[in-house]
Design an enzyme around this catalytic site. Structure first.
Site, PDB file in Angstrom:
ATOM      1  N   ASP A  31      79.420  64.601 -23.650  1.00 29.71           N
ATOM      2  CA  ASP A  31      80.630  64.323 -24.423  1.00 29.71           C
ATOM      3  C   ASP A  31      81.387  65.630 -24.667  1.00 29.71           C
ATOM      4  OD1 ASP A  31      82.345  63.769 -26.884  1.00 29.71           O
ATOM      5  OD2 ASP A  31      81.457  61.797 -26.565  1.00 29.71           O
ATOM      6  N   ILE A  32      82.709  65.605 -24.565  1.00 27.00           N
ATOM      7  CA  ILE A  32      83.496  66.827 -24.778  1.00 27.00           C
ATOM      8  C   ILE A  32      83.642  67.175 -26.253  1.00 27.00           C
ATOM      9  CG2 ILE A  32      84.748  66.618 -22.601  1.00 27.00           C
ATOM     10  CD1 ILE A  32      87.169  65.654 -24.274  1.00 27.00           C
ATOM     11  N   GLN A  93      85.954  52.424 -30.725  1.00 30.24           N
ATOM     12  CA  GLN A  93      86.088  52.603 -29.275  1.00 30.24           C
ATOM     13  C   GLN A  93      87.479  53.162 -28.992  1.00 30.24           C
ATOM     14  OE1 GLN A  93      85.550  49.068 -26.844  1.00 30.24           O
ATOM     15  NE2 GLN A  93      85.553  50.275 -24.958  1.00 30.24           N
ATOM     16  N   HIS A  99      81.004  52.091 -22.612  1.00 37.31           N
ATOM     17  CA  HIS A  99      80.171  53.285 -22.531  1.00 37.31           C
ATOM     18  C   HIS A  99      79.239  53.321 -23.732  1.00 37.31           C
ATOM     19  CE1 HIS A  99      83.768  54.418 -24.849  1.00 37.31           C
ATOM     20  NE2 HIS A  99      83.026  55.333 -25.457  1.00 37.31           N
ATOM     21  N   LEU A 100      78.101  53.922 -23.533  1.00 32.62           N
ATOM     22  CA  LEU A 100      77.213  54.130 -24.670  1.00 32.62           C
ATOM     23  C   LEU A 100      77.044  55.615 -24.895  1.00 32.62           C
ATOM     24  CD1 LEU A 100      74.170  55.023 -23.633  1.00 32.62           C
ATOM     25  CD2 LEU A 100      73.964  52.599 -23.158  1.00 32.62           C
TER      26      LEU A 100
END
Length: 113
Positions: A31-32, A93, A99-100
């Site tokens: 994740d960014i 979301q 996505h998880l």
């Protein structure tokens, strides 16, 4: 795939991502904006906007199994990790490609959010 979907573009490698795992069904990348020392997103290669629109139980299972393998390889499985799958706007979301989130490496609080 949707041409305007950020995650579809990552799957097609049009947008760079720190990919940590991929197979014929799923792609996983860091994740960014991490919320834990380990924060990895797992997405299917096929475009499905949200869990609410999912029809294929196999892909949901494959995403979870990839997350479990990553938790072990990242060293967070024994102490514990969290899987989060936000569905639609009120749940948080922000990218509408299912996505998880695999979160680990710190103590998690309950209830979340």
């Amino acid at each position: 795939m949707a041409n305007d979907c950020l995650f579809c573009r990552i799957v097609k490698k049009e947008i760079p991502a720190n990919i940590v795992a991929e197979n014929d069904h799923c792609v996983a990348f860091r994740d960014i904006n991490p919320q834990a020392p380990v924060h990895i997103l797992v997405i299917p290669r096929v475009h499905v906007a949200s869990l609410d629109e999912a029809k294929d139980a196999d892909i949901i299972g494959r995403m979870h199994l990839m997350a479990a393998r990553l938790a072990r390889s990242e060293g967070v499985a024994k102490r514990g990790y969290r899987i989060v799958l936000n569905t639609n706007a009120d749940a948080g979301q922000t990218v509408f490609h299912i996505h998880l989130h695999l979160l680990g490496g710190r103590r998690m609080a309950w209830p979340p959010g």
